[in-house]
Design an enzyme around this catalytic site. Structure first.
Site: not given
Ligand code: NAP
Length: 253
Positions: A41, A62, A77
């Site tokens: 993205k 996106n 998004d």
């Molecule tokens: P990202 O940029 O990789 O960010 C991941 C986030 O999760 C960070 O804040 C990270 O914290 C936290 N995290 C990971 N493992 C953790 C744990 N064990 N305990 C606590 N915090 C944890 O990912 P993203 O793009 O924001 O996406 C996050 C999730 O949202 C994805 O898994 C995806 O399934 C979902 N999502 C859904 C949609 C939808 O359309 N429904 C769209 C986008 C994303 P740290 O900074 O401490 O590593």
């Protein structure tokens, strides 16, 4: 929606090193646009000739549209998240869990929609402070009452209805504290519900799941490309029944 229109739509796994040249080639090959997801993205915004103000402010795109040799970029998004909510967040208070890519879009969307107060918690506090500082919001080290609780962390992919995995222990919100929120949104989608969603539902708290957010952002991309009103119910059904194909790892040829 594209199947209903008889317009070809295909999944295209792209290794990060080939993203720019692949996207440029898509436009030249006659594709009208592309939905872009993890991990491309930021790169999608970077290569755009004509990004919207919204995509630029969020730092990610996106939805790409190809026309006259140029690439336009938007971020659906953020408005997709707002549309997934049961009511406008104007004047509401919100607690965002996470500080990654999806948290950025949600934080920007809530601020843009006129939320009265947006707090950001993250496992790594420095990232919450950076995001909050950039968007003029507040970083916090613990949970606390709010109208909206939004999980934007990757926590929730485990667990589910058959077997609770204890995911809530990774978040600053205990099941018994969920009454402090009027609505719980989990961007992570898990068939049967994530632990967070299930705990909220058990307490009668309205929830929005990640599938709804996914459908809403896709519906807005469809509208950008076709100018037609999307049939969200049809998209929801298709998403629920979607059997994801296996995507080869990006290192493999
Ligand atoms: P990202 O940029 O990789 O960010 C991941 C986030 O999760 C960070 O804040 C990270 O914290 C936290 N995290 C990971 N493992 C953790 C744990 N064990 N305990 C606590 N915090 C944890 O990912 P993203 O793009 O924001 O996406 C996050 C999730 O949202 C994805 O898994 C995806 O399934 C979902 N999502 C859904 C949609 C939808 O359309 N429904 C769209 C986008 C994303 P740290 O900074 O401490 O590593």
């Amino acid at each position: 929606m594209f199947a209903a229109l008889g317009v070809p739509y295909q999944l295209l796994p792209v290794p990060p090193g080939c993203f720019d040249e692949t996207v440029r080639a898509l436009g030249a090959a006659g594709f009208g646009g592309a939905n872009v997801t993890i991990p491309h993205k930021e790169a999608a915004l970077g290569l755009a000739d004509d990004p919207t103000e919204r995509a630029t402010a969020i730092g990610a795109a996106n939805t790409l549209t190809f026309a006259d040799g140029a690439v336009a970029a938007d971020n659906t998004d953020a408005p997709g998240f707002i549309r997934s909510l049961p009511r406008s967040p104007a004047g509401a208070t919100a607690l965002i869990l996470g500080a990654g890519g999806s948290a950025r879009a949600v934080a920007w969307a809530l601020r843009d929609a006129g939320a009265a107060e947006v707090r950001i918690w993250n496992r790594t506090p420095r990232r919450a402070e950076e995001l909050a500082g950039e968007m003029g919001l507040e970083a916090v080290r613990e949970g606390g009452p709010a109208d909206l609780l939004i999980n934007c962390t990757a926590v929730g992919l485990g667990g589910g209805s058959a077997e609770r995995s204890g995911d809530l222990k990774l978040l600053p919100v205990a099941a018994d504290d969920l009454d402090e929120y009027a609505c719980v949104v989990d961007l992570v989608y898990r068939p049967g519900g994530t632990d967070l969603e299930l705990a909220a539902r058990e307490r009668g708290i309205p929830t929005v799941d990640g599938l709804e957010v996914l459908v809403q952002q896709g519906a807005l991309s469809y509208e950008i490309w076709t100018g037609r009103a999307p049939d969200r119910a049809a998209m929801r059904r298709a998403a629920q029944n979607f059997d994801a194909p296996t995507i080869p790892s990006s290192g493999r040829r």
